[in-house]
Design a protein around this motif. Structure first.
Motif, PDB file in Angstrom:
ATOM      1  N   VAL A  24     -23.599  10.863  27.140  1.00 41.45           N
ATOM      2  CA  VAL A  24     -22.364  10.946  26.361  1.00 41.45           C
ATOM      3  C   VAL A  24     -22.144  12.410  26.038  1.00 41.45           C
ATOM      4  O   VAL A  24     -23.066  13.101  25.593  1.00 41.45           O
ATOM      5  CB  VAL A  24     -22.456  10.120  25.056  1.00 41.45           C
ATOM      6  CG1 VAL A  24     -21.179  10.244  24.245  1.00 41.45           C
ATOM      7  CG2 VAL A  24     -22.765   8.663  25.360  1.00 41.45           C
ATOM      8  N   MET A  25     -20.913  12.874  26.292  1.00 40.98           N
ATOM      9  CA  MET A  25     -20.625  14.282  26.047  1.00 40.98           C
ATOM     10  C   MET A  25     -19.227  14.459  25.488  1.00 40.98           C
ATOM     11  O   MET A  25     -18.376  13.578  25.583  1.00 40.98           O
ATOM     12  CB  MET A  25     -20.796  15.099  27.320  1.00 40.98           C
ATOM     13  CG  MET A  25     -19.879  14.735  28.448  1.00 40.98           C
ATOM     14  SD  MET A  25     -20.299  15.713  29.913  1.00 40.98           S
ATOM     15  CE  MET A  25     -19.340  14.846  31.134  1.00 40.98           C
ATOM     16  N   GLN A  26     -19.019  15.627  24.903  1.00 37.33           N
ATOM     17  CA  GLN A  26     -17.692  16.012  24.468  1.00 37.33           C
ATOM     18  C   GLN A  26     -16.875  16.368  25.708  1.00 37.33           C
ATOM     19  O   GLN A  26     -17.418  16.580  26.786  1.00 37.33           O
ATOM     20  CB  GLN A  26     -17.767  17.204  23.516  1.00 37.33           C
ATOM     21  CG  GLN A  26     -18.503  16.883  22.239  1.00 37.33           C
ATOM     22  CD  GLN A  26     -18.697  18.116  21.364  1.00 37.33           C
ATOM     23  OE1 GLN A  26     -18.498  19.248  21.780  1.00 37.33           O
ATOM     24  NE2 GLN A  26     -19.094  17.873  20.122  1.00 37.33           N
ATOM     25  N   CYS A  27     -15.572  16.473  25.550  1.00 44.64           N
ATOM     26  CA  CYS A  27     -14.701  16.741  26.692  1.00 44.64           C
ATOM     27  C   CYS A  27     -14.875  18.137  27.270  1.00 44.64           C
ATOM     28  O   CYS A  27     -14.396  18.417  28.372  1.00 44.64           O
ATOM     29  CB  CYS A  27     -13.249  16.482  26.310  1.00 44.64           C
ATOM     30  SG  CYS A  27     -12.933  14.725  26.006  1.00 44.64           S
ATOM     31  N   VAL A 102     -16.171   8.447  32.513  1.00 46.33           N
ATOM     32  CA  VAL A 102     -15.066   7.704  31.930  1.00 46.33           C
ATOM     33  C   VAL A 102     -14.686   8.353  30.600  1.00 46.33           C
ATOM     34  O   VAL A 102     -15.560   8.677  29.793  1.00 46.33           O
ATOM     35  CB  VAL A 102     -15.461   6.221  31.698  1.00 46.33           C
ATOM     36  CG1 VAL A 102     -14.330   5.448  31.049  1.00 46.33           C
ATOM     37  CG2 VAL A 102     -15.895   5.576  33.002  1.00 46.33           C
ATOM     38  N   LEU A 103     -13.389   8.522  30.392  1.00 49.45           N
ATOM     39  CA  LEU A 103     -12.879   9.055  29.132  1.00 49.45           C
ATOM     40  C   LEU A 103     -12.731   7.899  28.151  1.00 49.45           C
ATOM     41  O   LEU A 103     -12.095   6.889  28.459  1.00 49.45           O
ATOM     42  CB  LEU A 103     -11.522   9.735  29.365  1.00 49.45           C
ATOM     43  CG  LEU A 103     -10.903  10.431  28.172  1.00 49.45           C
ATOM     44  CD1 LEU A 103     -11.756  11.633  27.756  1.00 49.45           C
ATOM     45  CD2 LEU A 103      -9.490  10.888  28.521  1.00 49.45           C
ATOM     46  N   GLY A 108     -11.137   7.717  14.959  1.00 54.22           N
ATOM     47  CA  GLY A 108     -10.106   8.716  14.725  1.00 54.22           C
ATOM     48  C   GLY A 108      -9.445   9.224  15.995  1.00 54.22           C
ATOM     49  O   GLY A 108      -8.769  10.248  15.981  1.00 54.22           O
ATOM     50  N   GLY A 109      -9.663   8.536  17.115  1.00 59.56           N
ATOM     51  CA  GLY A 109      -9.056   8.939  18.374  1.00 59.56           C
ATOM     52  C   GLY A 109      -9.741  10.081  19.086  1.00 59.56           C
ATOM     53  O   GLY A 109      -9.261  10.544  20.111  1.00 59.56           O
ATOM     54  N   LYS A 110     -10.878  10.562  18.570  1.00 55.31           N
ATOM     55  CA  LYS A 110     -11.610  11.635  19.232  1.00 55.31           C
ATOM     56  C   LYS A 110     -12.078  11.125  20.579  1.00 55.31           C
ATOM     57  O   LYS A 110     -12.562  10.022  20.726  1.00 55.31           O
ATOM     58  CB  LYS A 110     -12.795  12.078  18.387  1.00 55.31           C
ATOM     59  CG  LYS A 110     -13.564  13.230  18.991  1.00 55.31           C
ATOM     60  CD  LYS A 110     -14.098  14.155  17.942  1.00 55.31           C
ATOM     61  CE  LYS A 110     -14.984  15.218  18.515  1.00 55.31           C
ATOM     62  NZ  LYS A 110     -14.298  16.248  19.259  1.00 55.31           N
ATOM     63  N   GLN A 111     -11.924  11.976  21.601  1.00 54.37           N
ATOM     64  CA  GLN A 111     -12.279  11.577  22.956  1.00 54.37           C
ATOM     65  C   GLN A 111     -13.640  12.105  23.381  1.00 54.37           C
ATOM     66  O   GLN A 111     -14.026  13.201  23.014  1.00 54.37           O
ATOM     67  CB  GLN A 111     -11.206  12.036  23.942  1.00 54.37           C
ATOM     68  CG  GLN A 111      -9.876  11.356  23.693  1.00 54.37           C
ATOM     69  CD  GLN A 111      -8.831  11.779  24.696  1.00 54.37           C
ATOM     70  OE1 GLN A 111      -8.669  12.951  24.975  1.00 54.37           O
ATOM     71  NE2 GLN A 111      -8.129  10.808  25.256  1.00 54.37           N
ATOM     72  N   TYR A 112     -14.321  11.278  24.176  1.00 53.92           N
ATOM     73  CA  TYR A 112     -15.630  11.599  24.711  1.00 53.92           C
ATOM     74  C   TYR A 112     -15.694  11.166  26.163  1.00 53.92           C
ATOM     75  O   TYR A 112     -14.879  10.387  26.639  1.00 53.92           O
ATOM     76  CB  TYR A 112     -16.736  10.851  23.939  1.00 53.92           C
ATOM     77  CG  TYR A 112     -16.747  11.123  22.466  1.00 53.92           C
ATOM     78  CD1 TYR A 112     -17.452  12.210  21.965  1.00 53.92           C
ATOM     79  CD2 TYR A 112     -16.062  10.304  21.584  1.00 53.92           C
ATOM     80  CE1 TYR A 112     -17.470  12.476  20.606  1.00 53.92           C
ATOM     81  CE2 TYR A 112     -16.071  10.574  20.218  1.00 53.92           C
ATOM     82  CZ  TYR A 112     -16.766  11.657  19.747  1.00 53.92           C
ATOM     83  OH  TYR A 112     -16.778  11.902  18.403  1.00 53.92           O
ATOM     84  N   MET A 113     -16.709  11.640  26.865  1.00 49.03           N
ATOM     85  CA  MET A 113     -16.958  11.210  28.247  1.00 49.03           C
ATOM     86  C   MET A 113     -18.390  10.717  28.344  1.00 49.03           C
ATOM     87  O   MET A 113     -19.225  11.052  27.591  1.00 49.03           O
ATOM     88  CB  MET A 113     -16.785  12.383  29.209  1.00 49.03           C
ATOM     89  CG  MET A 113     -15.394  12.918  29.241  1.00 49.03           C
ATOM     90  SD  MET A 113     -15.304  14.262  30.431  1.00 49.03           S
ATOM     91  CE  MET A 113     -13.627  14.779  30.154  1.00 49.03           C
TER      92      MET A 113
END
Length: 113
Positions: A24-27, A102-103, A108-113
């Motif tokens: 799991v990572m930040q964008c 996968v995005l 809070g809608g924060k996106q991760y991959m």
């Protein structure tokens, strides 16, 4: 069967996957967590890779060709990407791998991959 708590479902999947390596990572590519299967398959525990950019997993040739950045851009644009490439394990040995990025949206809608 409908899962009422999707967060609990995905946490359970992450924690109990025995074969599927999950990172799991930040964008921007900053690694947040890896699961036990990732540790088993590639040798990196959370404390080894957490906070580092996922490009450390790529061989030098792929880094020179900007493959890590292309993977991030493709995932942001299409909400997923697939790849077949070498992943450098903790011991520095390249391992041929196939994967999917996968995005996803978190709290809070924060996106991760």
């Amino acid at each position: 069967m409908l899962f009422m708590n999707t967060t609990l479902f995905f946490e359970s999947y992450f924690d109990h996957a025995e074969i599927n390596s999950i990172l799991v990572m930040q964008c921007d590519g900053t690694v947040l967590r890896v699961n036990n299967a990732f540790t088993k398959n590639y040798g990196y525990a959370n404390e080894d890779i957490q906070g580092k950019n996922f490009e450390i997993l790529f061989i030098e040739k792929d880094k020179a060709e900007s493959k890590p950045q292309m993977e991030l851009k493709t995932t942001m644009k299409f909400k997923q990407s697939q790849d077949e490439n070498f992943i450098v394990n903790k011991n520095g040995v390249p391992v041929w791998s196939t994967g999917e990025t996968v995005l996803v949206s978190g709290e809070g809608g924060k996106q991760y991959m």
